[in-house]
Design a protein around this motif. Sequence first.
Motif, PDB file in Angstrom:
ATOM      1  N   TYR A   1       0.946  -1.144   0.008  1.00 48.56           N
ATOM      2  CA  TYR A   1      -0.092  -0.217  -0.031  1.00 48.56           C
ATOM      3  C   TYR A   1       0.742   1.279  -0.096  1.00 48.56           C
ATOM      4  CZ  TYR A   1      -4.940  -1.258   0.373  1.00 48.56           C
ATOM      5  OH  TYR A   1      -6.097  -2.017  -0.049  1.00 48.56           O
ATOM      6  N   GLY A   2       1.959   1.221   0.768  1.00 52.96           N
ATOM      7  CA  GLY A   2       2.766   2.295   0.801  1.00 52.96           C
ATOM      8  C   GLY A   2       3.687   2.952  -0.187  1.00 52.96           C
ATOM      9  N   VAL A   3       4.225   1.687  -0.784  1.00 52.40           N
ATOM     10  CA  VAL A   3       5.290   2.121  -2.047  1.00 52.40           C
ATOM     11  C   VAL A   3       5.052   1.274  -3.375  1.00 52.40           C
ATOM     12  CG1 VAL A   3       6.923   2.937  -0.236  1.00 52.40           C
ATOM     13  CG2 VAL A   3       7.034   0.686  -1.034  1.00 52.40           C
ATOM     14  N   ASN A   4       4.176   0.473  -3.240  1.00 53.14           N
ATOM     15  CA  ASN A   4       4.068  -0.492  -4.594  1.00 53.14           C
ATOM     16  C   ASN A   4       3.300   0.338  -5.435  1.00 53.14           C
ATOM     17  OD1 ASN A   4       2.747  -2.603  -6.364  1.00 53.14           O
ATOM     18  ND2 ASN A   4       4.324  -3.694  -5.114  1.00 53.14           N
ATOM     19  N   GLN A   5       3.832   0.379  -6.856  1.00 54.78           N
ATOM     20  CA  GLN A   5       3.172   1.127  -7.787  1.00 54.78           C
ATOM     21  C   GLN A   5       1.631   0.892  -8.096  1.00 54.78           C
ATOM     22  OE1 GLN A   5       4.307   3.641  -9.357  1.00 54.78           O
ATOM     23  NE2 GLN A   5       2.583   4.181 -11.017  1.00 54.78           N
ATOM     24  N   PHE A   6       1.299  -0.472  -8.061  1.00 59.91           N
ATOM     25  CA  PHE A   6       0.020  -0.933  -8.459  1.00 59.91           C
ATOM     26  C   PHE A   6      -1.112  -0.407  -7.431  1.00 59.91           C
ATOM     27  CE2 PHE A   6       0.919  -5.208  -6.588  1.00 59.91           C
ATOM     28  CZ  PHE A   6      -0.179  -5.260  -5.799  1.00 59.91           C
ATOM     29  N   GLN A   7      -0.727  -0.164  -6.332  1.00 60.31           N
ATOM     30  CA  GLN A   7      -1.743   0.631  -5.267  1.00 60.31           C
ATOM     31  C   GLN A   7      -1.409   1.985  -5.338  1.00 60.31           C
ATOM     32  OE1 GLN A   7      -3.794  -1.694  -4.915  1.00 60.31           O
ATOM     33  NE2 GLN A   7      -3.916  -1.945  -2.680  1.00 60.31           N
ATOM     34  N   VAL A   8      -0.324   2.586  -5.288  1.00 57.40           N
ATOM     35  CA  VAL A   8       0.000   4.021  -5.154  1.00 57.40           C
ATOM     36  C   VAL A   8      -0.474   4.818  -6.382  1.00 57.40           C
ATOM     37  CG1 VAL A   8       1.748   5.887  -5.096  1.00 57.40           C
ATOM     38  CG2 VAL A   8       2.040   3.776  -3.959  1.00 57.40           C
ATOM     39  N   GLN A   9      -0.692   4.127  -7.528  1.00 57.28           N
ATOM     40  CA  GLN A   9      -1.155   4.644  -8.930  1.00 57.28           C
ATOM     41  C   GLN A   9      -2.336   5.021  -8.802  1.00 57.28           C
ATOM     42  OE1 GLN A   9      -0.215   2.541 -12.315  1.00 57.28           O
ATOM     43  NE2 GLN A   9      -1.233   3.803 -13.662  1.00 57.28           N
ATOM     44  N   ARG A  10      -3.383   4.234  -7.983  1.00 57.22           N
ATOM     45  CA  ARG A  10      -4.803   4.615  -7.845  1.00 57.22           C
ATOM     46  C   ARG A  10      -5.006   6.014  -6.866  1.00 57.22           C
ATOM     47  NH1 ARG A  10      -4.086   0.120  -9.700  1.00 57.22           N
ATOM     48  NH2 ARG A  10      -5.612  -1.358 -10.325  1.00 57.22           N
ATOM     49  N   TYR A  11      -4.199   5.984  -5.748  1.00 57.63           N
ATOM     50  CA  TYR A  11      -4.651   6.912  -4.768  1.00 57.63           C
ATOM     51  C   TYR A  11      -4.127   8.355  -5.312  1.00 57.63           C
ATOM     52  CZ  TYR A  11      -0.781   5.283  -2.019  1.00 57.63           C
ATOM     53  OH  TYR A  11       0.691   5.055  -1.332  1.00 57.63           O
ATOM     54  N   LEU A  12      -2.947   8.233  -6.091  1.00 58.82           N
ATOM     55  CA  LEU A  12      -2.172   9.181  -6.823  1.00 58.82           C
ATOM     56  C   LEU A  12      -3.099  10.057  -7.764  1.00 58.82           C
ATOM     57  CD1 LEU A  12       1.607   8.758  -6.827  1.00 58.82           C
ATOM     58  CD2 LEU A  12       0.162  10.003  -4.969  1.00 58.82           C
ATOM     59  N   ALA A  13      -3.840   9.269  -8.523  1.00 61.68           N
ATOM     60  CA  ALA A  13      -4.875   9.733  -9.414  1.00 61.68           C
ATOM     61  C   ALA A  13      -6.184  10.333  -8.989  1.00 61.68           C
ATOM     62  CB  ALA A  13      -5.384   8.411 -10.443  1.00 61.68           C
ATOM     63  N   CYS A  14      -6.375  10.502  -7.569  1.00 64.90           N
ATOM     64  CA  CYS A  14      -7.397  11.369  -7.181  1.00 64.90           C
ATOM     65  C   CYS A  14      -7.180  12.666  -7.143  1.00 64.90           C
ATOM     66  CB  CYS A  14      -7.515  10.866  -5.629  1.00 64.90           C
ATOM     67  SG  CYS A  14      -8.074   9.359  -5.171  1.00 64.90           S
ATOM     68  N   LYS A  15      -8.207  13.440  -7.317  1.00 67.95           N
ATOM     69  CA  LYS A  15      -8.390  14.739  -7.958  1.00 67.95           C
ATOM     70  C   LYS A  15      -7.622  15.828  -6.854  1.00 67.95           C
ATOM     71  CE  LYS A  15     -12.592  15.175  -8.815  1.00 67.95           C
ATOM     72  NZ  LYS A  15     -13.747  15.893  -9.080  1.00 67.95           N
ATOM     73  N   THR A  16      -7.654  15.462  -5.218  1.00 69.02           N
ATOM     74  CA  THR A  16      -7.180  16.213  -4.248  1.00 69.02           C
ATOM     75  C   THR A  16      -6.402  15.027  -3.085  1.00 69.02           C
ATOM     76  OG1 THR A  16      -9.038  16.158  -2.939  1.00 69.02           O
ATOM     77  CG2 THR A  16      -8.971  18.088  -4.197  1.00 69.02           C
ATOM     78  N   ARG A  17      -5.746  15.781  -2.388  1.00 68.97           N
ATOM     79  CA  ARG A  17      -5.078  14.951  -1.380  1.00 68.97           C
ATOM     80  C   ARG A  17      -6.082  14.619  -0.404  1.00 68.97           C
ATOM     81  NH1 ARG A  17      -0.193  18.511   0.527  1.00 68.97           N
ATOM     82  NH2 ARG A  17      -0.703  17.369   2.457  1.00 68.97           N
ATOM     83  N   PHE A  18      -6.962  15.110  -0.073  1.00 73.54           N
ATOM     84  CA  PHE A  18      -8.006  15.062   0.653  1.00 73.54           C
ATOM     85  C   PHE A  18      -8.773  13.892   0.121  1.00 73.54           C
ATOM     86  CE2 PHE A  18     -12.880  15.221   1.924  1.00 73.54           C
ATOM     87  CZ  PHE A  18     -12.549  14.915   3.118  1.00 73.54           C
ATOM     88  N   GLN A  19      -8.918  13.728  -1.140  1.00 72.67           N
ATOM     89  CA  GLN A  19      -9.708  12.641  -1.698  1.00 72.67           C
ATOM     90  C   GLN A  19      -8.950  11.266  -1.591  1.00 72.67           C
ATOM     91  OE1 GLN A  19     -12.909  12.138  -3.325  1.00 72.67           O
ATOM     92  NE2 GLN A  19     -13.362  14.157  -2.599  1.00 72.67           N
ATOM     93  N   ALA A  20      -7.502  11.592  -1.806  1.00 77.00           N
ATOM     94  CA  ALA A  20      -6.628  10.459  -1.970  1.00 77.00           C
ATOM     95  C   ALA A  20      -6.838   9.621  -0.452  1.00 77.00           C
ATOM     96  CB  ALA A  20      -5.289  10.764  -2.346  1.00 77.00           C
ATOM     97  N   LYS A  21      -6.659  10.634   0.495  1.00 73.85           N
ATOM     98  CA  LYS A  21      -6.564  10.244   2.036  1.00 73.85           C
ATOM     99  C   LYS A  21      -8.002   9.293   2.111  1.00 73.85           C
ATOM    100  CE  LYS A  21      -4.300  12.244   5.147  1.00 73.85           C
ATOM    101  NZ  LYS A  21      -3.907  13.184   6.067  1.00 73.85           N
ATOM    102  N   LEU A  22      -9.191  10.107   1.976  1.00 74.99           N
ATOM    103  CA  LEU A  22     -10.343   9.406   2.199  1.00 74.99           C
ATOM    104  C   LEU A  22     -10.487   8.149   1.341  1.00 74.99           C
ATOM    105  CD1 LEU A  22     -13.217   9.778   3.366  1.00 74.99           C
ATOM    106  CD2 LEU A  22     -13.891  11.138   0.952  1.00 74.99           C
ATOM    107  N   ALA A  23     -10.027   8.173   0.115  1.00 76.04           N
ATOM    108  CA  ALA A  23      -9.978   6.687  -0.532  1.00 76.04           C
ATOM    109  C   ALA A  23      -9.201   5.656   0.405  1.00 76.04           C
ATOM    110  CB  ALA A  23      -9.422   6.824  -1.939  1.00 76.04           C
ATOM    111  N   LEU A  24      -8.335   5.907   1.005  1.00 74.92           N
ATOM    112  CA  LEU A  24      -7.455   4.715   1.752  1.00 74.92           C
ATOM    113  C   LEU A  24      -8.212   4.551   2.985  1.00 74.92           C
ATOM    114  CD1 LEU A  24      -3.973   6.403   1.418  1.00 74.92           C
ATOM    115  CD2 LEU A  24      -4.586   4.131   0.749  1.00 74.92           C
ATOM    116  N   TYR A  25      -8.962   5.589   3.526  1.00 74.47           N
ATOM    117  CA  TYR A  25      -9.778   5.231   4.958  1.00 74.47           C
ATOM    118  C   TYR A  25     -11.011   4.438   4.382  1.00 74.47           C
ATOM    119  CZ  TYR A  25      -6.400   7.300   8.105  1.00 74.47           C
ATOM    120  OH  TYR A  25      -5.494   7.775   8.769  1.00 74.47           O
ATOM    121  N   LEU A  26     -11.689   4.684   3.451  1.00 72.54           N
ATOM    122  CA  LEU A  26     -12.803   3.994   2.977  1.00 72.54           C
ATOM    123  C   LEU A  26     -12.650   2.605   2.392  1.00 72.54           C
ATOM    124  CD1 LEU A  26     -14.804   6.778   0.973  1.00 72.54           C
ATOM    125  CD2 LEU A  26     -15.446   6.005   2.995  1.00 72.54           C
ATOM    126  N   ASN A  27     -11.338   2.468   1.761  1.00 75.47           N
ATOM    127  CA  ASN A  27     -10.706   1.125   1.516  1.00 75.47           C
ATOM    128  C   ASN A  27     -10.571   0.211   2.521  1.00 75.47           C
ATOM    129  OD1 ASN A  27      -8.596  -0.698   0.162  1.00 75.47           O
ATOM    130  ND2 ASN A  27      -7.709   0.210   1.712  1.00 75.47           N
TER     131      ASN A  27
END
Length: 597
Positions: free
Chosen positions: A252-278
Amino acid sequence: MSDTFSAWDYVVFWGVQLLSAALGVYYAFADGGRSTEADFLMARRGLTAAPVSLSLAASFMSAVTVLGTPVEVYRFGAAFLLFGVAYALVVIITSEIYMPVFYRLGVTSTFEYLELRFNKQVRLVGTVLFIVQTILYIGIGIYAPALALNQVTGFELWGSVVTTGIVCTFYCSLGGLKAVVWTDVINTFIMVAGFSSIIIQTSNLQGGLKTIVRHAEEGGRLRFWDFNPSPLQRHTFWTITIGGTFTWTGIYGVNQFQVQRYLACKTRFQAKLALYLNLLGLWVILTCAVLCGLGLYSMYRNCDPWTSHKVSAPDQLMPYLAVEILSDSPGLPGLFVACAYSGTLSTVSSSISALAAVTVEDLIKPHLNSPSQKTLSLFSKGTSLFYGILCIGMAALASLMGGLLQAVLSIFGMIGGPLLGLFTLGILNPFANSLGSFIGLIVGFTISMWIGIGAQFYPPPPERTLPLPLSVANCTVTRNTHLDWTKFPEHPFLRPWKTSDLKRTPVVDNLYSISYLYLSALGTLITVFVGTVFSLLTGGKEQHVDRKYLLNIKEDMTLGNTMGTDVNGKHSVLSEEVTTLRKRQSCRNVRASSLPV
């Protein structure tokens, strides 16, 4: 086989495959066919939290989870549920430490960070290790579930392998990350539905969940709280919560196939929210898998199909159960098979997308002279197609490797731990320099490989793994008399290497019996320790590191500063350093091309 897989089952299964392919076609032409590299690899960095959270959960839970976790509970007990604690720690660590730095820099490939923080040699080594690890893994990811499920579906084994590979390659090559994410959303619901069909039917047959839980308690399957501190025990509270946290943080922290997804979120808040909802999605899938395992035990507590030779390997138990209890309900066996293949589709498509991003950003783009977006988009699609074909070839190789497959799966942890240590040095240690970090990576990787491969030659004895007893007392009648399950091959990666001729010593019994969950932790800690020591010995204290490459606690861990509003402004400002790096690479290529021959 037609006796166990009806026309409705085929309709359900192929409906899932066609829906995935249709999403690829839709997103290929959603913008009139005019896609750029940013569209294809990062979905224009415009995704929201909800679909990304489900995509993270789906790609995290592969077909190995669908088929393997219930069997883990069946054989070793429901302590596997403690992974829910590890998942929570992983999400917190990722969202508060690693994600903010990557998002702030606006990288496409996580390995771009390694050149920004260290140098291009360290970046290249990290990239190569990731590509090798992922290519091996996706081949197994296709072959293993196809081998376990071919006795249920009635498909030819290689027909299943090729079909899965083609579908993944098709929608990855056409639709890019958007297609992958939205297909994962569908796959998540299919996985939960498949699990639910097993849970509901076993509950009906056994008289309710209370009966299943009572059977599990009588069989010793509900022992959760083993606080044995020994690192040699396979699963204890400590190995699962600590070792599991290191293992999955590497993903989750450094592997490209997970990181690529949350870096594609429109804001950092959305990226962080995606991780917690996940995290909620992970808990739901984990709970479903554990309940399936308890149902499996309740059904076969007095007649274990494995030890009574009704199946040839533990990984066939879930397909065996699905055929036995669902075959009278048209469509439900197909739903379970679709559930397992949904895990395969999510994992393989995630890997193909990540490999394309890493290859284009880290290996191709640095050698191009001011490439256009159209050129980069074509390279992205071409590399997706290449890796899709390659994964089918790796599946063919996997079928020939026998017991080596267990070692190949372990490589995921052997490489993931040292890579996590490398990124941790860069983000948290201001004294870490390129030489010290490179040495730490090599030492951590070498020791992890040594112990991991040694454990394949000298697997831990039963007193370290603590399998629970299985009974064959009432094995007089079976409802699956029309199937000869023993004729189907065993999963190679679940078959240990023959070690009868190898002498065991006290050193071997202790060193190679370290819990597999601690392998990643060991690689991470050795990399960080050795990297720090050698950095200090080679002038790490004297170097100046730009603070933007380190974790900034005040900025990165404050929720108010994560709520960007404009995707374009947010990323265009924060990725200035990455843009500068790419321009510098382009200038080097121009100068090189202008030299006289």
